[in-house]
Design a protein around this motif. Structure first.
Motif, short mmCIF file in Angstrom:
data_model
loop_
_atom_site.label_atom_id
_atom_site.label_comp_id
_atom_site.label_asym_id
_atom_site.label_seq_id
_atom_site.Cartn_x
_atom_site.Cartn_y
_atom_site.Cartn_z
N ASP A 118 9.28 5.79 -5.19
CA ASP A 118 8.46 4.75 -5.81
C ASP A 118 8.50 3.40 -5.10
OD1 ASP A 118 7.72 6.56 -7.70
OD2 ASP A 118 8.60 5.53 -9.41
N CYS A 121 7.73 2.71 1.24
CA CYS A 121 6.51 3.15 1.92
C CYS A 121 6.92 3.96 3.15
CB CYS A 121 5.67 1.94 2.34
SG CYS A 121 4.12 2.38 3.15
N PHE A 422 -0.47 -3.62 -4.87
CA PHE A 422 0.32 -2.46 -4.42
C PHE A 422 -0.32 -1.83 -3.18
CE2 PHE A 422 1.29 2.09 -4.34
CZ PHE A 422 2.68 2.02 -4.23
N TRP A 426 1.23 -1.59 0.54
CA TRP A 426 1.40 -0.26 1.15
C TRP A 426 0.73 -0.22 2.52
CZ3 TRP A 426 1.53 5.26 1.48
CH2 TRP A 426 2.61 5.85 0.81
N GLY A 431 6.80 -0.87 0.22
CA GLY A 431 6.65 -0.01 -0.96
C GLY A 431 6.78 -0.71 -2.29
N HIS A 432 7.27 -1.94 -2.32
CA HIS A 432 7.32 -2.68 -3.58
C HIS A 432 7.15 -4.16 -3.29
CE1 HIS A 432 11.61 -2.64 -2.33
NE2 HIS A 432 11.67 -3.82 -2.90
N ASP A 441 6.22 -1.49 -8.26
CA ASP A 441 6.26 -0.39 -7.31
C ASP A 441 5.18 0.62 -7.67
OD1 ASP A 441 7.23 0.93 -9.54
OD2 ASP A 441 9.26 1.18 -8.78
N SER A 442 5.30 1.83 -7.15
CA SER A 442 4.22 2.80 -7.39
C SER A 442 4.13 3.20 -8.86
CB SER A 442 4.40 4.05 -6.52
OG SER A 442 5.47 4.85 -6.97
N GLU A 446 0.74 2.92 -10.71
CA GLU A 446 0.19 4.16 -11.27
C GLU A 446 -0.38 3.93 -12.67
OE1 GLU A 446 -0.94 6.96 -9.78
OE2 GLU A 446 1.08 7.53 -9.14
N THR A 521 0.25 7.39 -4.63
CA THR A 521 0.89 7.50 -3.32
C THR A 521 0.28 8.62 -2.48
OG1 THR A 521 2.62 8.75 -4.47
CG2 THR A 521 3.09 6.45 -3.94
#
Length: 542
Positions: A118, A121, A422, A426, A431-432, A441-442, A446, A521
């Motif tokens: 999460d 990247c 996000f 990415w 990644g965050h 984060d992811s 999401e 992702t």
């Protein structure tokens, strides 16, 4: 031997690192893993697809009777001494960020979620740096980190989830599986050393969709331990319950991993997003504004956490809660009024989890660690709470009844911003990121993009003005407004401006898709824009 090809030349200054990480024997180990489990993994993908199609016409999940659930006597294998206390982990620690990783290794916590999922990247450069830093830390050679892995927090290694492919490696003409690459490299280079130090290897497993997938991981553990000559049962893994299907198979998941189990973990944003992914095209599953109406106090999420805790404790396993994402402002140490308010909110939320029975949880900001440790001292004199047994009698209805509540304009703006930022980060290989006082984060991306898709689908009414509904046009206006603001305040170069523009259009694509991808992702990892930015050396070494 399999035909295995690396499609990437090493980035500048990482030539020796790539040669060492992907030495011949390591590549052979990865190839053997793929050859051994390729058929099972393909079956997993097909089963996921079939189940998703079935969910379109049937959302009537329920607990099924199974031998694992009916037998009340079995327990997971005894935990190693270093895992008896699971009070506090630092979460979302990507080892590709060397300074952050070193800081985590010096923190007063029990564990570090060393993340390839999460909060990470998986650019080729990030993978190499992360693998290298982990190996250096395990061998006591990472500058600034403890000289012995025994004196640092345990490494809780989180490989990519099954949805992620490794596009930079071909094995017998097929792209490699991200989870197997991460797991294989981490095991090959570190497993024996961690075992000798009684410090692992230990893992977090993300986004499992039931006991059959836990069984697959267990088979992988057994095979890997035998191949590397370490005792069976050495590997321990905590499964993150981030999928609605898994919630109905907790006993079976623990049983499948019983010799390797480190219990279960609650991840509420991925969990909520999975409900939308599986059943979100039905209006009764429309989730309200998450910042205003969705938290662990709500019945459907409280029931989920209680079920995880009670199931774990009945089987002698630790249950861990979610991550506190709140951040103190840069330069603040917790002594000022603003920081104290943030810390008090974190402690209040975490005390509720402790009272529910969790044995630990995660935070991101290491500056709050002393305060959380003090909370545990006051409320958790023992290393864990596994002795506390519960019978909450959670039903399917408890888990599947979505809370009431509406949509606010502020909630819409926030979800738009998190989605765009996000993707923007990415595309930059990060990644965050930090936004509005939280690490994002992811998982939060999401739920953010999923909610917007759902609100457009059902023309959700705004609480601010009952005459206004969420439409594609309204979302596009908010996305454009945010992007224009971010262009002025975030972007310093033409490349950054282009990346932000791309992030806005990619977000809109996700918001408006007829059948959106289940994982943001996967969408990004497979996207030509991302792959072009981070695959400039493609095939240059062939």
């Amino acid at each position: 031997m399999s035909n295995i090809i690396l499609l990437q030349s090493p980035p500048p200054k990482l030539e020796v690192v790539q040669k060492n990480i992907f030495r011949k024997e390591a590549l052979e180990f990865i190839a053997e893993l793929h050859n051994e489990f390729d058929v099972q993994i393909e079956t997993l993908y097909k089963q996921r697809l079939l189940r998703s199609l079935e969910a379109k016409s049937n959302a009537n999940l329920d607990f099924k009777t199974s031998p694992e659930r009916s037998d009340k006597l079995w327990r997971i294998a005894e935990l190693p001494s270093r895992l008896e206390n699971r009070h506090l982990d630092l979460g979302d620690v990507s080892a590709s960020n060397t300074a952050h990783f070193v800081s985590a290794l010096n923190s007063d916590v029990q564990g570090i979620q060393v993340d390839f999922d999460d909060g990470h990247c998986p650019t080729w450069k990030n993978q190499l740096v992360a693998f290298q830093n982990i190996s250096l830390a395990v061998n006591g050679r990472l500058l600034g980190a403890p000289l012995s892995i025994v004196t640092s927090p345990v490494l809780m290694l989180r490989p990519r989830a099954w949805n992620m492919l490794e596009h930079n490696i071909l094995i017998d003409g097929k792209e490699a599986i991200g989870a197997l690459v991460d797991f294989g490299i981490l095991m090959y280079h570190n497993a024996k050393k961690l075992h000798e130090a009684n410090s692992g290897p230990y893992f977090y497993l993300s986004k499992l969709e039931g006991a059959s997938e836990a069984k697959l991981w267990n088979d992988i553990f057994i095979w890997s331990q035998e191949a590397l000559g370490i005792p069976q049962g050495t590997i321990k893994a905590c499964v993150l319950i981030e999928n609605i299907y898994s919630t109905f198979e907790l006993d079976e998941i623990l049983y499948a991993l019983r010799e390797h189990s480190l219990g279960l973990n609650c991840g509420i944003w991925d969990y909520c997003a999975s409900i939308i992914a599986k059943f979100g095209d039905r209006k009764e599953f429309m989730l309200p504004d998450r910042n205003k109406y969705v938290n662990i106090d709500l019945h459907f999420l409280s029931s989920y956490m209680k079920l995880v805790v009670s199931t774990c404790h009945a089987r002698g396993a630790p249950a861990t809660g979610g991550m506190a994402a709140a951040m103190l402002r840069s330069g603040y140490d917790g002594t000022d009024r603003e920081s104290k308010a943030i810390i008090n909110r974190i402690l209040e939320a975490k005390l509720k989890e402790i009272e529910t029975g969790v044995d630990g949880f995660m935070v991101y900001d290491s500056r709050v660690v002393p305060y959380v440790n003090e909370l545990w001292k006051k409320n958790g004199a023992m290393s864990n709470q596994i002795h506390r047994k519960f019978n909450f009698n959670i039903t399917a209805k408890d888990l599947l009844t979505i809370p009431s509540g509406g949509v606010t304009l502020q909630g819409l703006r926030h979800n738009v911003a998190v989605s765009i930022l996000f993707i923007y980060h990415w595309l930059a290989g990060v990644g965050h990121f930090f936004y509005s006082g939280n690490v994002e984060d992811s998982a939060t991306a999401e739920i953010s993009r999923s909610q917007i898709w759902q609100w457009i689908r059902f023309s959700a009414t705004l609480e601010d003005d009952p005459n206004i509904c969420v439409t594609a046009k309204l979302v596009e206006r908010k996305a454009t407004h945010f992007a224009n603001h971010a262009h002025r305040n975030l972007c310093r170069s033409n490349a950054e401006r282009k990346r932000l523009t791309a992030a806005k259009y990619m977000s809109m694509e996700l918001f408006l898709m007829r059948n959106p991808p289940e994982f943001i992702t996967s969408y990004l990892n497979d996207n030509h824009k991302y792959r072009t930015l981070h695959n400039k050396a493609l095939l240059s070494n062939l």
